[in-house]
Design a protein around this motif. Structure first.
Motif, PDB file in Angstrom:
ATOM      1  N   VAL A 228       0.841  -1.204   0.000  1.00 32.02           N
ATOM      2  CA  VAL A 228       0.000   0.000   0.000  1.00 32.02           C
ATOM      3  C   VAL A 228       0.877   1.255   0.000  1.00 32.02           C
ATOM      4  O   VAL A 228       0.616   2.222  -0.729  1.00 32.02           O
ATOM      5  CB  VAL A 228      -0.952  -0.008   1.214  1.00 32.02           C
ATOM      6  CG1 VAL A 228      -1.618   1.358   1.397  1.00 32.02           C
ATOM      7  CG2 VAL A 228      -2.020  -1.085   1.041  1.00 32.02           C
ATOM      8  N   LEU A 229       1.948   1.251   0.788  1.00 35.91           N
ATOM      9  CA  LEU A 229       2.847   2.407   0.848  1.00 35.91           C
ATOM     10  C   LEU A 229       3.639   2.572  -0.444  1.00 35.91           C
ATOM     11  O   LEU A 229       3.885   3.691  -0.907  1.00 35.91           O
ATOM     12  CB  LEU A 229       3.795   2.281   2.042  1.00 35.91           C
ATOM     13  CG  LEU A 229       3.141   2.422   3.418  1.00 35.91           C
ATOM     14  CD1 LEU A 229       4.145   2.127   4.522  1.00 35.91           C
ATOM     15  CD2 LEU A 229       2.541   3.814   3.594  1.00 35.91           C
ATOM     16  N   TRP A 230       4.030   1.441  -1.052  1.00 37.74           N
ATOM     17  CA  TRP A 230       4.749   1.508  -2.323  1.00 37.74           C
ATOM     18  C   TRP A 230       3.837   2.073  -3.406  1.00 37.74           C
ATOM     19  O   TRP A 230       4.252   2.910  -4.214  1.00 37.74           O
ATOM     20  CB  TRP A 230       5.245   0.119  -2.717  1.00 37.74           C
ATOM     21  CG  TRP A 230       6.119   0.149  -3.934  1.00 37.74           C
ATOM     22  CD1 TRP A 230       7.472   0.333  -3.986  1.00 37.74           C
ATOM     23  CD2 TRP A 230       5.689  -0.005  -5.293  1.00 37.74           C
ATOM     24  NE1 TRP A 230       7.904   0.312  -5.287  1.00 37.74           N
ATOM     25  CE2 TRP A 230       6.835   0.111  -6.113  1.00 37.74           C
ATOM     26  CE3 TRP A 230       4.449  -0.218  -5.903  1.00 37.74           C
ATOM     27  CZ2 TRP A 230       6.783   0.012  -7.506  1.00 37.74           C
ATOM     28  CZ3 TRP A 230       4.392  -0.310  -7.292  1.00 37.74           C
ATOM     29  CH2 TRP A 230       5.544  -0.207  -8.074  1.00 37.74           C
ATOM     30  N   GLU A 231       2.581   1.632  -3.430  1.00 35.33           N
ATOM     31  CA  GLU A 231       1.613   2.144  -4.404  1.00 35.33           C
ATOM     32  C   GLU A 231       1.380   3.638  -4.189  1.00 35.33           C
ATOM     33  O   GLU A 231       1.222   4.398  -5.150  1.00 35.33           O
ATOM     34  CB  GLU A 231       0.285   1.389  -4.279  1.00 35.33           C
ATOM     35  CG  GLU A 231       0.318  -0.024  -4.833  1.00 35.33           C
ATOM     36  CD  GLU A 231       0.434  -0.047  -6.342  1.00 35.33           C
ATOM     37  OE1 GLU A 231      -0.371   0.621  -7.004  1.00 35.33           O
ATOM     38  OE2 GLU A 231       1.352  -0.719  -6.869  1.00 35.33           O
ATOM     39  N   ALA A 232       1.362   4.054  -2.934  1.00 35.98           N
ATOM     40  CA  ALA A 232       1.204   5.482  -2.629  1.00 35.98           C
ATOM     41  C   ALA A 232       2.379   6.277  -3.198  1.00 35.98           C
ATOM     42  O   ALA A 232       2.209   7.384  -3.720  1.00 35.98           O
ATOM     43  CB  ALA A 232       1.104   5.688  -1.119  1.00 35.98           C
ATOM     44  N   GLY A 233       3.585   5.705  -3.096  1.00 33.31           N
ATOM     45  CA  GLY A 233       4.763   6.347  -3.674  1.00 33.31           C
ATOM     46  C   GLY A 233       4.644   6.500  -5.178  1.00 33.31           C
ATOM     47  O   GLY A 233       5.062   7.504  -5.758  1.00 33.31           O
ATOM     48  N   SER A 234       4.046   5.496  -5.834  1.00 37.35           N
ATOM     49  CA  SER A 234       3.836   5.561  -7.283  1.00 37.35           C
ATOM     50  C   SER A 234       2.872   6.680  -7.650  1.00 37.35           C
ATOM     51  O   SER A 234       2.876   7.163  -8.782  1.00 37.35           O
ATOM     52  CB  SER A 234       3.275   4.227  -7.798  1.00 37.35           C
ATOM     53  OG  SER A 234       4.183   3.181  -7.525  1.00 37.35           O
ATOM     54  N   SER A 235       2.032   7.087  -6.696  1.00 38.02           N
ATOM     55  CA  SER A 235       1.089   8.195  -6.920  1.00 38.02           C
ATOM     56  C   SER A 235       1.660   9.522  -6.427  1.00 38.02           C
ATOM     57  O   SER A 235       0.948  10.533  -6.400  1.00 38.02           O
ATOM     58  CB  SER A 235      -0.237   7.904  -6.204  1.00 38.02           C
ATOM     59  OG  SER A 235      -0.830   6.731  -6.716  1.00 38.02           O
TER      60      SER A 235
END
Length: 734
Positions: A228-235
């Motif tokens: 979830v945190l990695w995906e947030a970084g992608s955003s």
């Protein structure tokens, strides 16, 4: 038992691999020439299958298909290796290259000795090879090792492919874990997400659940949090609030809230103890960071503050201002140019402050101001380096200043083999002044690496338009450095004479201020809107690209299509294929090579999709295919006079570039820009994106589509508020 049925139904065959025709290791998809074991007839098989060695036999399941391009063939859906029992096939198998050093004589001795039991002996009781007195100890040892290795490799491949882990990913796993790949995967599939680049949580979760790992496994919850945190970084986010992560986990893991909450808290504690996660408790929120992102944000703030401590005295400042006025008067007279009062102020601030930001929109004189700043430090005999985040941005900076400019990766001396920069806090850059352009593209990671490589006493000047799209990676670095008011900055606002006559400049500023432009319908304008229904836009763009504008002196190579999206009728993928087809429709079909998405011909415009440090080509670099070598299966691409050879998998890092995304266009300028604005792009269109696209045009910009879609984008000022605490950290360090 082989079973032939019609092409719409599954059937099973036993085949001997004769030859590999084609294999894409990135996708794990191949085409092989085989021989049916029952009839000895040749056939072609294709599908998501491993790179089968010649001489091996497989039982395959799939369907017959008639492909217009490749003809009749067999699409493999399942496969199972086996050792042939028929004597001649077995002899051929044992004497093949799979078992080096065995040869026909040794193979015959084994088959003659064990007869019909040969396969069973080799599979289950291979030590019985010692019964054959005519075989030397060395040959037996070789066969023992080779048979065990082949059996293990087969077993591992079958295991991985059965869970959808194919091609290059399967090979990476086998290389990484060696002979223990199955054991490691069964023990904790989630570990792959952290250890293997590109291996997603969703894939690991699918494997884990199919292996019977519990839905409430601590490893599952921990991996989901990191995902979830990695995906947030992608955003673009540097952190997420704890409650937001919990909410995402409820959707992702499909577990009840009361059941998940204690697991979530325990997992946070465990990840924090492991050093994978940083939990920062603030007054109104608890922020969860990936460790790398947290360190980058904190280190950047500390380094900026450290550099800012090196301020000069008020007395020295007054003396420098007086001397600068004298130098500027002489220098501008030599250049036969003038600077506005705010431009002169920018030059002074660059001279006085150790860190300075110059920002502003199109037509306000950032380029001239940058050049004068460069001239000033050169006149002071200081060692100056110019750089930008991308190759095209660096090239443009070099053209504007006449001085050498590098990409930041070249400046910081990136080493692909080690995956790190040679320039850092222990081995800093040896320059007096750094001038960095297009800094709106800087994410938190590259910003930290850049600032860590700056020694105390070195001055850094950041130039960029803070109203353009933010970086693709996490952070909102340029905007937050400015908003903190800790870093000295100046925004140029005066539009100069050449800008006042340009509708591109005029409309850009209107869009940025939230006003929909009223397009002047005159040929003298350098910005037009051509109204068309979405279904007609492609045909209209082709007409202007290949006929209307070339007739007016704009060659096809001058024109760049910028689309908000990759997919859809007017997304980059389809636009590229359609434009390519139109360009080559009246020419004899040239030689071509394919990758996963495109076919490349000599003359095609292409873009590099990622940094290829070994080739010296960087993400966003645009070139032209100069040659296609079918014999060696390689492309030669001309990047502004540099000929780069693309072989094998490297071709997968290229895409056609008649149309590119607006994000990919950052840091670049083009003589002519086409921008489609249609309802299918609505969820991507916004003011920020439109402004960035229009400011890429130097001589002419044309919008195609519906004015209501343009208006929707102008009024949609919803640039996502990125979650980052860089501004707050800078302010707190004051």
């Amino acid at each position: 038992m082989e079973q032939q049925v019609d092409s719409s139904k599954l059937c099973s065959l036993e085949v001997l691999i004769k030859k590999q025709i084609y294999y894409d290791s990135a996708k794990g998809w191949g085409v092989f020439l085989c021989q049916r074991i029952s009839s000895k007839a040749d056939l072609v098989i294709r599908g998501n299958i491993p790179p089968f060695p010649e001489g091996e036999s497989y039982s395959i399941e799939g369907v017959w298909v008639n492909d217009k391009k490749h003809g009749r063939g067999f699409n493999v859906e399942k496969f199972l290796p086996f050792v042939p029992e028929e004597k001649q096939a077995l002899l051929k198998y044992l004497s093949s290259d799979i078992f080096p050093g065995i040869g026909k004589k040794t193979a015959l001795a084994i088959v003659d000795h064990f007869g019909a039991e040969t396969v069973a002996v080799l599979d289950k009781d291979i030590e019985r090879l010692w019964e054959i007195k005519s075989l030397s100890r060395d040959r037996i040892q070789k066969l023992l090792c080779a048979w065990k290795e082949v059996s293990k490799t087969r077993s591992d491949l079958l295991f991985l492919y059965s869970y959808g882990i194919i091609g290059k990913t399967a090979q990476k796993l086998m290389d990484f874990y060696g002979t223990s790949v199955q054991e490691e995967l069964k023990k904790n599939p989630y570990s792959l997400v952290r250890k293997l680049k590109g291996f997603s949580f969703l894939r690991a979760d699918s494997i884990a659940l199919s292996l019977g790992i519990s839905e409430s496994s601590p490893e599952r919850v921990k991996s989901a949090i990191l995902h979830v945190l990695w995906e947030a970084g992608s955003s673009g986010h540097c952190f997420l609030e704890q409650e937001e992560v919990l909410k995402s986990l409820l959707d992702l893991l499909k577990l009840g809230e009361e059941f998940l909450k204690p697991l979530f808290k325990a997992s946070l504690l465990s990840l924090e103890q492991e050093g994978a996660l940083i939990v920062e408790v603030r007054e109104k929120e608890t922020c969860l960071y990936l460790r790398r992102t947290y360190r980058a944000e904190v280190n950047l703030a500390l380094k900026v503050k450290e550099l800012l401590e090196d301020q000069i005295s008020l007395e020295e400042s007054s003396d420098l201002e007086r001397r600068l006025d004298i130098w500027l008067e002489r220098h501008l007279a030599t250049l036969e140019m003038e600077l506005s009062s705010e431009q002169k102020r920018a030059v002074l601030m660059a001279l006085l402050h150790p860190v300075f930001i110059l920002t502003g929109g199109p037509g306000v004189g950032k380029s001239l101001t940058s050049r004068v700043i460069l001239d000033l430090f050169v006149a002071k005999k200081q060692k100056v380096a110019l750089a930008a985040p991308t190759g095209r941005a660096a090239k443009r900076l070099q053209e504007l200043t006449g001085a050498e400019a590098k990409t930041l990766h070249r400046l910081l001396e990136w080493t692909p083999k080690d995956g790190q920069f040679l320039r850092n806090s222990e081995n800093p850059l040896l320059y007096d002044v750094l001038i960095i352009d297009e800094t709106s593209m800087l994410d938190i990671f590259l910003s930290e690496k850049l600032f860590q490589a700056i020694k105390k006493g070195t001055k850094i000047i950041l130039i960029g338009d803070s109203d353009q799209l933010p970086s693709i990676g996490p952070g909102y670095v340029l905007s937050h450095l400015i908003e903190s008011q800790v870093v000295p900055s100046l925004r140029l606002t005066k539009i100069f004479r050449q800008g006042l006559s340009s509708d591109i400049v005029k409309y850009s500023h209107e869009i940025n201020q939230g006003f929909k432009p009223h397009f002047v319908k005159t040929e003298m304008s350098d910005c037009h809107f051509l109204s068309a229904e979405p279904s007609s836009v492609l045909a209209l763009m082709k007409e202007f690209l290949l006929e209307t504008l070339p007739a007016r002196g704009f060659e096809e190579s001058y024109i760049q299509i910028l689309s908000p999206m990759k997919k859809g009728l007017l997304g980059c993928v389809n636009l590229n294929k359609e434009i390519q087809k139109a360009i080559f429709s009246k020419k004899a079909k040239p030689a071509s090579l394919k990758n996963s998405n495109y076919e490349f011909h000599p003359g095609d415009r292409v873009i590099q999709l990622s940094n290829a440090y070994d080739l010296g080509v960087f993400n966003g670099d645009i070139g032209y295919v100069s040659n296609v070598d079918l014999k060696d299966k390689c492309l030669v691409v001309d990047f502004d006079g540099r000929l780069i050879v693309y072989e094998n998998e490297k071709i997968n890092h290229l895409a056609l570039a008649y149309a590119i995304t607006i994000h990919k266009s950052q840091g670049s300028e083009f003589p002519v820009v086409f921008i489609p604005v249609v309802p299918e792009h609505s969820h991507m269109l916004n003011r920020n994106l439109l402004y960035t696209a229009l400011t890429r045009a130097k001589q002419l910009a044309i919008f195609f589509g519906l004015e209501r879609s343009l208006g929707y984008a102008v009024f949609k000022d919803e640039t996502i508020k990125r979650k980052t605490l860089l501004k707050e950290r800078l302010v707190s360090l004051e």
